[in-house]
Design a protein around this motif. Structure first.
Motif, PDB file in Angstrom:
ATOM      1  N   SER A   1      73.796  43.936  57.585  1.00 12.63           N
ATOM      2  CA  SER A   1      75.199  43.670  57.280  1.00 12.63           C
ATOM      3  C   SER A   1      76.066  43.456  58.501  1.00 12.63           C
ATOM      4  O   SER A   1      77.273  43.287  58.372  1.00 12.63           O
ATOM      5  CB  SER A   1      75.765  44.835  56.446  1.00 12.63           C
ATOM      6  OG  SER A   1      75.034  44.973  55.242  1.00 12.63           O
ATOM      7  N   SER A   2      75.468  43.472  59.684  1.00 12.83           N
ATOM      8  CA  SER A   2      76.238  43.228  60.896  1.00 12.83           C
ATOM      9  C   SER A   2      75.372  42.475  61.903  1.00 12.83           C
ATOM     10  O   SER A   2      74.134  42.552  61.844  1.00 12.83           O
ATOM     11  CB  SER A   2      76.724  44.544  61.510  1.00 12.83           C
ATOM     12  OG  SER A   2      75.635  45.344  61.915  1.00 12.83           O
TER      13      SER A   2
ATOM     14  N   THR B   1      73.513  37.438  58.706  1.00  9.29           N
ATOM     15  CA  THR B   1      73.833  38.708  58.065  1.00  9.29           C
ATOM     16  C   THR B   1      74.043  38.467  56.578  1.00  9.29           C
ATOM     17  O   THR B   1      74.380  37.348  56.152  1.00  9.29           O
ATOM     18  CB  THR B   1      75.110  39.340  58.647  1.00  9.29           C
ATOM     19  OG1 THR B   1      76.238  38.513  58.322  1.00  9.29           O
ATOM     20  CG2 THR B   1      75.004  39.511  60.156  1.00  9.29           C
TER      21      THR B   1
ATOM     22  N   PRO C   1      76.554  39.471  54.707  1.00 11.94           N
ATOM     23  CA  PRO C   1      77.910  39.043  54.364  1.00 11.94           C
ATOM     24  C   PRO C   1      78.123  37.531  54.385  1.00 11.94           C
ATOM     25  O   PRO C   1      79.022  37.026  53.696  1.00 11.94           O
ATOM     26  CB  PRO C   1      78.769  39.739  55.425  1.00 11.94           C
ATOM     27  CG  PRO C   1      78.034  41.005  55.708  1.00 11.94           C
ATOM     28  CD  PRO C   1      76.582  40.594  55.680  1.00 11.94           C
ATOM     29  N   GLU C   2      77.326  36.774  55.148  1.00 12.99           N
ATOM     30  CA  GLU C   2      77.423  35.315  55.119  1.00 12.99           C
ATOM     31  C   GLU C   2      77.222  34.765  53.709  1.00 12.99           C
ATOM     32  O   GLU C   2      77.735  33.697  53.370  1.00 12.99           O
ATOM     33  CB  GLU C   2      76.362  34.692  56.030  1.00 12.99           C
ATOM     34  CG  GLU C   2      76.529  34.951  57.502  1.00 12.99           C
ATOM     35  CD  GLU C   2      75.363  34.364  58.284  1.00 12.99           C
ATOM     36  OE1 GLU C   2      74.860  33.288  57.892  1.00 12.99           O
ATOM     37  OE2 GLU C   2      74.938  34.990  59.273  1.00 12.99           O
TER      38      GLU C   2
ATOM     39  N   ALA D   1      77.830  36.531  50.801  1.00 15.74           N
ATOM     40  CA  ALA D   1      78.476  37.432  49.847  1.00 15.74           C
ATOM     41  C   ALA D   1      78.922  36.707  48.581  1.00 15.74           C
ATOM     42  O   ALA D   1      78.890  37.276  47.484  1.00 15.74           O
ATOM     43  CB  ALA D   1      79.666  38.130  50.507  1.00 15.74           C
TER      44      ALA D   1
ATOM     45  N   HIS E   1      79.560  49.050  58.542  1.00 16.26           N
ATOM     46  CA  HIS E   1      79.350  47.674  58.096  1.00 16.26           C
ATOM     47  C   HIS E   1      78.759  47.625  56.692  1.00 16.26           C
ATOM     48  O   HIS E   1      78.977  46.646  55.965  1.00 16.26           O
ATOM     49  CB  HIS E   1      78.464  46.933  59.090  1.00 16.26           C
ATOM     50  CG  HIS E   1      79.110  46.700  60.421  1.00 16.26           C
ATOM     51  ND1 HIS E   1      79.996  45.666  60.657  1.00 16.26           N
ATOM     52  CD2 HIS E   1      79.036  47.387  61.589  1.00 16.26           C
ATOM     53  CE1 HIS E   1      80.424  45.716  61.893  1.00 16.26           C
ATOM     54  NE2 HIS E   1      79.850  46.752  62.490  1.00 16.26           N
TER      55      HIS E   1
ATOM     56  N   ASP F   1      81.736  47.888  54.601  1.00 21.64           N
ATOM     57  CA  ASP F   1      82.413  46.588  54.574  1.00 21.64           C
ATOM     58  C   ASP F   1      81.738  45.647  53.582  1.00 21.64           C
ATOM     59  O   ASP F   1      82.413  44.935  52.828  1.00 21.64           O
ATOM     60  CB  ASP F   1      82.400  45.952  55.964  1.00 21.64           C
ATOM     61  CG  ASP F   1      83.311  46.658  56.954  1.00 21.64           C
ATOM     62  OD1 ASP F   1      84.206  47.409  56.508  1.00 21.64           O
ATOM     63  OD2 ASP F   1      83.113  46.477  58.175  1.00 21.64           O
ATOM     64  N   LEU F   2      80.395  45.632  53.580  1.00 26.21           N
ATOM     65  CA  LEU F   2      79.663  44.770  52.659  1.00 26.21           C
ATOM     66  C   LEU F   2      79.957  45.152  51.213  1.00 26.21           C
ATOM     67  O   LEU F   2      80.187  44.284  50.364  1.00 26.21           O
ATOM     68  CB  LEU F   2      78.157  44.851  52.930  1.00 26.21           C
ATOM     69  CG  LEU F   2      77.261  44.073  51.959  1.00 26.21           C
ATOM     70  CD1 LEU F   2      77.593  42.575  51.985  1.00 26.21           C
ATOM     71  CD2 LEU F   2      75.789  44.296  52.297  1.00 26.21           C
TER      72      LEU F   2
ATOM     73  N   MET G   1      83.113  43.700  50.027  1.00 21.03           N
ATOM     74  CA  MET G   1      83.094  42.248  49.842  1.00 21.03           C
ATOM     75  C   MET G   1      82.571  41.833  48.472  1.00 21.03           C
ATOM     76  O   MET G   1      82.879  40.737  47.999  1.00 21.03           O
ATOM     77  CB  MET G   1      82.195  41.592  50.905  1.00 21.03           C
ATOM     78  CG  MET G   1      82.706  41.652  52.312  1.00 21.03           C
ATOM     79  SD  MET G   1      81.490  40.849  53.413  1.00 21.03           S
ATOM     80  CE  MET G   1      82.162  41.283  55.004  1.00 21.03           C
TER      81      MET G   1
END
Length: 283
Positions: free
Chosen positions: A122-123, A209, A211-212, A214, A236, A239-240, A243
């Motif tokens: 995730s990071s 990652t 998140p790209e 999400a 992180h 954070d995910l 999202m």
């Protein structure tokens, strides 16, 4: 089975007619890494049919001919594989690099009723607490890339280096469990087809990652993270979770990037609860 023109070796657990779930292992590993979770989950939920393939170029699966083994290729491979073994109502699980492969496949059109990501990436690799080690790993793989194949394999499979990687990732204080984890890495961490495929996969693992992707993770998602994960810091993972519109995050204390080795019983409890709850919600 034939996937993208090459044979994919795959192992199946549980009921041959059960609800399908596909497991995707992490970088440098093979299906053995997820064998413990697959066996435990099939015992806990015998109604499932669990498929655990070796990624292309790892374990017993050959590389995809005439293709660069970047994340796009791995996502394409998973999409075709999953649609073949589990054409309907499939669940997808990915660990570590497998979380990137799963996310890429979902972004490129694979559908899933639910998704489980264990130790998701995730990071960015160069921004975590082990950024210096990641930079050292990049130099290590670049050095191997400059060598002839026999010398490259000898460097990449060096037992002392593999043991060092294992020591960094293992967080358990249980001496017997640590010994077993190191043995697993020694046996299965260097079963790659050739150095060039491994290097391509390494570049994919440190260049992306979750998140790209999400926007593709709109289904129910279970995130499982280790409190002491050095690959992706806990902040992180939080954070995910924020999202994703339908995600829950389970954090295991005193565990790092090896949830699939260090916390199998806890992981099974969370996965079983997640699967049953989301099935009830969908009914």
């Amino acid at each position: 089975m034939r996937v993208l023109g090459a044979d994919t070796r795959s192992w199946t657990y549980g009921d041959p007619d059960g609800g399908p779930i596909v497991f995707v292992h992490g970088f440098r590993g093979d299906h053995h890494g997820l064998d413990g979770i697959a066996r435990a989950l099939s015992e806990s939920m015998p109604e499932l049919r669990i498929h655990v393939p070796d990624l292309p170029g790892f374990g017993d699966s050959p590389a995809i001919p005439s293709r660069t083994h970047d994340l796009s290729l791995f996502g394409e491979w998973l999409r075709e594989y999953a649609q073949t073994v589990a054409p309907h109502a499939r669940t997808i699980l990915g660990h570590s690099f497998g979380s990137l492969v799963v996310a890429s496949a979902l972004k490129s059109g694979l559908t899933a009723a639910r998704t489980i990501l264990i130790n998701p990436i995730s990071s960015p690799a160069l921004k975590g607490p082990q950024a210096a080690l990641t930079q050292a790993a990049i130099l290590y793989y670049r050095a191997a890339d400059a060598l002839p194949e026999p010398a490259a394999r000898a460097l990449l499979g060096n037992k002392l280096i593999v043991r060092g990687m294992s020591e960094v990732m293992a967080k358990t204080g249980d001496r017997e469990l640590r010994k077993w984890i190191h043995d697993q890495h020694e046996q299965y961490f260097s079963r790659f087809v050739d150095s060039s495929t491994l290097l391509e996969a390494f570049r994919a693992s440190v260049s992306h990652t979750v998140p790209e992707f999400a926007g593709a993770l709109t289904m129910p998602v279970l995130l499982i993270a280790g409190e002491k994960d050095d690959i992706t810091p806990l902040a992180h993972q939080l954070d995910l979770q924020r999202m994703l519109p339908n995600a829950q995050l389970q954090i295991f204390p005193d565990t790092g990037h090896l949830v699939h080795y260090e916390a199998v019983p806890d992981a099974i409890l969370e996965i079983r609860s997640f699967l049953r709850r989301t099935e009830e919600q969908a009914a």
